[in-house]
Design a protein around this motif. Structure first.
Motif, PDB file in Angstrom:
ATOM      1  N   ALA A  43       0.828  -1.204   0.000  1.00  0.00           N
ATOM      2  CA  ALA A  43       0.000   0.000   0.000  1.00  0.00           C
ATOM      3  C   ALA A  43       0.863   1.255   0.000  1.00  0.00           C
ATOM      4  CB  ALA A  43      -0.924  -0.007   1.215  1.00  0.00           C
ATOM      5  N   VAL A  44       1.917   1.259   0.810  1.00  0.00           N
ATOM      6  CA  VAL A  44       2.790   2.425   0.885  1.00  0.00           C
ATOM      7  C   VAL A  44       3.506   2.649  -0.438  1.00  0.00           C
ATOM      8  CG1 VAL A  44       4.849   3.370   1.992  1.00  0.00           C
ATOM      9  CG2 VAL A  44       3.076   2.277   3.376  1.00  0.00           C
ATOM     10  N   LYS A  45       4.028   1.583  -1.047  1.00  0.00           N
ATOM     11  CA  LYS A  45       4.712   1.713  -2.339  1.00  0.00           C
ATOM     12  C   LYS A  45       3.771   2.284  -3.393  1.00  0.00           C
ATOM     13  CE  LYS A  45       7.291  -1.672  -3.841  1.00  0.00           C
ATOM     14  NZ  LYS A  45       8.588  -1.020  -4.051  1.00  0.00           N
ATOM     15  N   SER A  46       2.503   1.934  -3.312  1.00  0.00           N
ATOM     16  CA  SER A  46       1.544   2.379  -4.308  1.00  0.00           C
ATOM     17  C   SER A  46       1.138   3.836  -4.112  1.00  0.00           C
ATOM     18  CB  SER A  46       0.303   1.484  -4.262  1.00  0.00           C
ATOM     19  OG  SER A  46      -0.730   1.982  -5.092  1.00  0.00           O
ATOM     20  N   VAL A  47       0.965   4.260  -2.859  1.00  0.00           N
ATOM     21  CA  VAL A  47       0.373   5.569  -2.591  1.00  0.00           C
ATOM     22  C   VAL A  47       1.411   6.659  -2.316  1.00  0.00           C
ATOM     23  CG1 VAL A  47      -1.195   6.825  -1.048  1.00  0.00           C
ATOM     24  CG2 VAL A  47      -1.713   4.469  -1.717  1.00  0.00           C
ATOM     25  N   ALA A  48       2.580   6.311  -1.813  1.00  0.00           N
ATOM     26  CA  ALA A  48       3.565   7.318  -1.405  1.00  0.00           C
ATOM     27  C   ALA A  48       3.849   8.373  -2.478  1.00  0.00           C
ATOM     28  CB  ALA A  48       4.868   6.637  -0.976  1.00  0.00           C
ATOM     29  N   ILE A 153      -2.106  22.257  -8.405  1.00  0.00           N
ATOM     30  CA  ILE A 153      -0.683  22.370  -8.698  1.00  0.00           C
ATOM     31  C   ILE A 153      -0.509  23.022 -10.066  1.00  0.00           C
ATOM     32  CG2 ILE A 153       1.467  21.102  -9.029  1.00  0.00           C
ATOM     33  CD1 ILE A 153       0.364  18.943  -7.208  1.00  0.00           C
ATOM     34  N   LYS A 154       0.284  24.077 -10.113  1.00  0.00           N
ATOM     35  CA  LYS A 154       0.481  24.806 -11.358  1.00  0.00           C
ATOM     36  C   LYS A 154       1.483  24.084 -12.257  1.00  0.00           C
ATOM     37  CE  LYS A 154      -0.329  29.385  -9.321  1.00  0.00           C
ATOM     38  NZ  LYS A 154       0.280  30.714  -9.051  1.00  0.00           N
ATOM     39  N   GLY A 155       1.131  23.947 -13.524  1.00  0.00           N
ATOM     40  CA  GLY A 155       2.065  23.432 -14.519  1.00  0.00           C
ATOM     41  C   GLY A 155       2.422  21.977 -14.376  1.00  0.00           C
ATOM     42  N   ALA A 156       1.578  21.182 -13.745  1.00  0.00           N
ATOM     43  CA  ALA A 156       1.878  19.753 -13.584  1.00  0.00           C
ATOM     44  C   ALA A 156       0.649  18.937 -13.946  1.00  0.00           C
ATOM     45  CB  ALA A 156       2.303  19.457 -12.147  1.00  0.00           C
ATOM     46  N   ARG A 157       0.848  17.949 -14.807  1.00  0.00           N
ATOM     47  CA  ARG A 157      -0.224  17.050 -15.199  1.00  0.00           C
ATOM     48  C   ARG A 157       0.300  15.616 -15.169  1.00  0.00           C
ATOM     49  NH1 ARG A 157      -2.200  21.015 -14.101  1.00  0.00           N
ATOM     50  NH2 ARG A 157      -3.735  22.319 -15.179  1.00  0.00           N
ATOM     51  N   ASP A 158      -0.625  14.662 -15.273  1.00  0.00           N
ATOM     52  CA  ASP A 158      -0.258  13.239 -15.250  1.00  0.00           C
ATOM     53  C   ASP A 158       0.526  12.890 -13.991  1.00  0.00           C
ATOM     54  OD1 ASP A 158      -1.464  12.878 -17.767  1.00  0.00           O
ATOM     55  OD2 ASP A 158       0.369  13.507 -18.784  1.00  0.00           O
ATOM     56  N   LEU A 159       0.040  13.350 -12.871  1.00  0.00           N
ATOM     57  CA  LEU A 159       0.687  13.085 -11.589  1.00  0.00           C
ATOM     58  C   LEU A 159       0.143  11.802 -10.968  1.00  0.00           C
ATOM     59  CD1 LEU A 159       0.546  16.702 -10.124  1.00  0.00           C
ATOM     60  CD2 LEU A 159       2.555  15.539 -11.026  1.00  0.00           C
ATOM     61  N   PRO A 160       0.902  11.177 -10.072  1.00  0.00           N
ATOM     62  CA  PRO A 160       0.386   9.984  -9.374  1.00  0.00           C
ATOM     63  C   PRO A 160      -0.839  10.348  -8.560  1.00  0.00           C
ATOM     64  CG  PRO A 160       2.412  10.776  -8.348  1.00  0.00           C
ATOM     65  CD  PRO A 160       2.267  11.525  -9.630  1.00  0.00           C
ATOM     66  N   THR A 161      -1.792   9.435  -8.490  1.00  0.00           N
ATOM     67  CA  THR A 161      -3.069   9.713  -7.846  1.00  0.00           C
ATOM     68  C   THR A 161      -3.446   8.577  -6.899  1.00  0.00           C
ATOM     69  OG1 THR A 161      -3.802  10.883  -9.838  1.00  0.00           O
ATOM     70  CG2 THR A 161      -5.499  10.268  -8.250  1.00  0.00           C
ATOM     71  N   VAL A 162      -4.050   8.934  -5.784  1.00  0.00           N
ATOM     72  CA  VAL A 162      -4.546   7.940  -4.840  1.00  0.00           C
ATOM     73  C   VAL A 162      -5.962   7.524  -5.240  1.00  0.00           C
ATOM     74  CG1 VAL A 162      -5.569   9.619  -3.263  1.00  0.00           C
ATOM     75  CG2 VAL A 162      -4.761   7.429  -2.365  1.00  0.00           C
ATOM     76  N   ARG A 163      -6.323   6.300  -4.911  1.00  0.00           N
ATOM     77  CA  ARG A 163      -7.693   5.837  -5.154  1.00  0.00           C
ATOM     78  C   ARG A 163      -8.592   6.268  -4.003  1.00  0.00           C
ATOM     79  NH1 ARG A 163      -8.469  -0.101  -5.492  1.00  0.00           N
ATOM     80  NH2 ARG A 163      -6.634  -0.246  -4.145  1.00  0.00           N
ATOM     81  N   GLY A 221       2.407  18.293  11.305  1.00  0.00           N
ATOM     82  CA  GLY A 221       2.956  18.081   9.967  1.00  0.00           C
ATOM     83  C   GLY A 221       2.232  16.979   9.228  1.00  0.00           C
ATOM     84  N   ASN A 222       1.554  16.086   9.980  1.00  0.00           N
ATOM     85  CA  ASN A 222       0.729  15.044   9.359  1.00  0.00           C
ATOM     86  C   ASN A 222      -0.594  15.606   8.842  1.00  0.00           C
ATOM     87  OD1 ASN A 222       2.193  12.749  11.371  1.00  0.00           O
ATOM     88  ND2 ASN A 222       1.573  12.049   9.351  1.00  0.00           N
ATOM     89  N   SER A 223      -0.976  16.779   9.322  1.00  0.00           N
ATOM     90  CA  SER A 223      -2.270  17.343   8.960  1.00  0.00           C
ATOM     91  C   SER A 223      -2.423  17.432   7.451  1.00  0.00           C
ATOM     92  CB  SER A 223      -2.420  18.741   9.568  1.00  0.00           C
ATOM     93  OG  SER A 223      -2.466  18.685  10.962  1.00  0.00           O
ATOM     94  N   GLY A 224      -3.558  16.950   6.952  1.00  0.00           N
ATOM     95  CA  GLY A 224      -3.830  16.986   5.522  1.00  0.00           C
ATOM     96  C   GLY A 224      -3.384  15.746   4.779  1.00  0.00           C
ATOM     97  N   GLY A 225      -2.632  14.882   5.435  1.00  0.00           N
ATOM     98  CA  GLY A 225      -2.152  13.668   4.784  1.00  0.00           C
ATOM     99  C   GLY A 225      -3.222  12.587   4.750  1.00  0.00           C
ATOM    100  N   PRO A 226      -2.966  11.512   4.002  1.00  0.00           N
ATOM    101  CA  PRO A 226      -3.984  10.471   3.826  1.00  0.00           C
ATOM    102  C   PRO A 226      -4.021   9.461   4.960  1.00  0.00           C
ATOM    103  CG  PRO A 226      -2.047   9.921   2.547  1.00  0.00           C
ATOM    104  CD  PRO A 226      -1.765  11.252   3.178  1.00  0.00           C
ATOM    105  N   LEU A 227      -5.233   8.998   5.244  1.00  0.00           N
ATOM    106  CA  LEU A 227      -5.443   7.806   6.061  1.00  0.00           C
ATOM    107  C   LEU A 227      -5.929   6.732   5.101  1.00  0.00           C
ATOM    108  CD1 LEU A 227      -5.403   6.806   9.062  1.00  0.00           C
ATOM    109  CD2 LEU A 227      -7.884   7.124   9.032  1.00  0.00           C
ATOM    110  N   LEU A 228      -5.188   5.629   5.022  1.00  0.00           N
ATOM    111  CA  LEU A 228      -5.439   4.578   4.034  1.00  0.00           C
ATOM    112  C   LEU A 228      -5.904   3.305   4.716  1.00  0.00           C
ATOM    113  CD1 LEU A 228      -2.027   5.039   2.180  1.00  0.00           C
ATOM    114  CD2 LEU A 228      -4.186   6.098   1.504  1.00  0.00           C
ATOM    115  N   ASP A 229      -6.668   2.505   3.978  1.00  0.00           N
ATOM    116  CA  ASP A 229      -6.955   1.169   4.469  1.00  0.00           C
ATOM    117  C   ASP A 229      -5.836   0.233   4.026  1.00  0.00           C
ATOM    118  OD1 ASP A 229      -7.407   0.442   1.810  1.00  0.00           O
ATOM    119  OD2 ASP A 229      -9.590   0.385   2.008  1.00  0.00           O
TER     120      ASP A 229
END
Length: 270
Positions: A43-48, A153-163, A221-229
């Motif tokens: 999961a970490v390798k996929s979402v990080a 995000i300005k000027g960035a496309r095709d970025l990694p995305t979380v499900r 510093g964790n604020s705003g970060g993801p909580l994943l299953d």
């Protein structure tokens, strides 16, 4: 005793330089069927790559004090020739920088979900990716009552995305993963379980309801970060900790965050 010839010395030096210049062999990754490749690791390798570090800068207009005033006290002015015009307090600008986390939820449009308090009062927002890239970002909308903000995000496309998952079927006791940047330590991973659902907390900003409670370590510093299953699906946005106890953190369910995001993007408000 054998003697070294000029030819043997040159050969030794050539071999030494060759070995020095060769790149160090990178450690081999564990096989996909290795017991070390646990669901958490996968999961970490996929979402990080979709987790970002957010730097928010706020310009504060104030009074800048001369070095002599800092030492001798306010209003000090030397009374001897050459210092009649020594500058005292005068208008100045200071920068206040705060750190937080976020997660890319739309890689094509460069949209990032984070907390509203992470970017509150910011004059400049920078987003830092795991691969070292940095981008400027604009605030597309923020709702302090739900502590949700959307960045582009300005000027960035095709970025990694979380499900995006469904927080309606979260079960107390199931394993969860938090990724963020506590105290500036990028992409820190912590694990725990869902401790409870439907929690209500109160702070200086007001009352927040229907939160996920978890014992996964959530620090400043964790604020705003993801909580994943355990499958690496986004089920919440980390938002707060209870400073009175250990192992008590809270996250905004993704279903609520998704609704707030849709309103902010469609109408500019909730």
């Amino acid at each position: 005793m054998p003697t070294l010839t000029a030819q043997s010395v040159r050969g030794f030096l050539f071999l030494f330089c060759l070995l020095t210049l060769l790149p160090a062999a990178s450690p081999a990754a564990p096989a996909s069927d290795s017991p070390r490749m646990t669901p958490v690791v996968r999961a970490v390798k996929s979402v990080a790559p979709a987790v970002v570090n957010i730097t928010s800068t706020h310009i504060i207009e104030g009074q800048r004090v001369s070095p002599l005033e800092r030492f001798f006290g306010p209003g000090f002015s030397p009374g001897f020739p050459g210092f009649e015009g020594f500058p005292g307090a005068r208008p100045g600008r200071q920068k206040r920088v705060s750190l937080g986390s976020g997660v890319i939820v739309d890689g094509q449009k460069g949209l990032v979900l984070t907390n509203a308090h992470v970017i509150a009062g910011s004059d400049e927002v920078m987003v830092h990716l795991l691969d070292g890239r940095e981008f400027s970002a604009t605030v597309k909308g923020a709702e302090p009552d739900f502590d949700i903000a959307v960045l582009e995000i300005k000027g960035a496309r095709d970025l990694p995305t979380v499900r995006l998952g469904d927080s309606a079927d979260i079960m107390p006791g199931e394993t969860v993963i938090a990724i963020g940047n506590p105290f500036g330590f990028n992409h820190t991973v912590t694990t725990g379980v869902v401790s409870a659902l439907g929690r209500t907390i109160r702070n200086d900003s007001g009352v927040f309801t229907d939160l996920i409670q978890t014992d996964a370590a959530i620090n400043p510093g964790n604020s705003g970060g993801p909580l994943l299953d355990i499958e690496g699906v986004l089920i919440g946005i980390n938002t707060a900790v209870d400073a009175r106890a250990e192992g008590i953190g809270f996250a905004i369910p993704i279903n609520k965050a998704r609704r707030v995001m849709a309103d902010l993007m469609g109408q500019g408000r909730v």
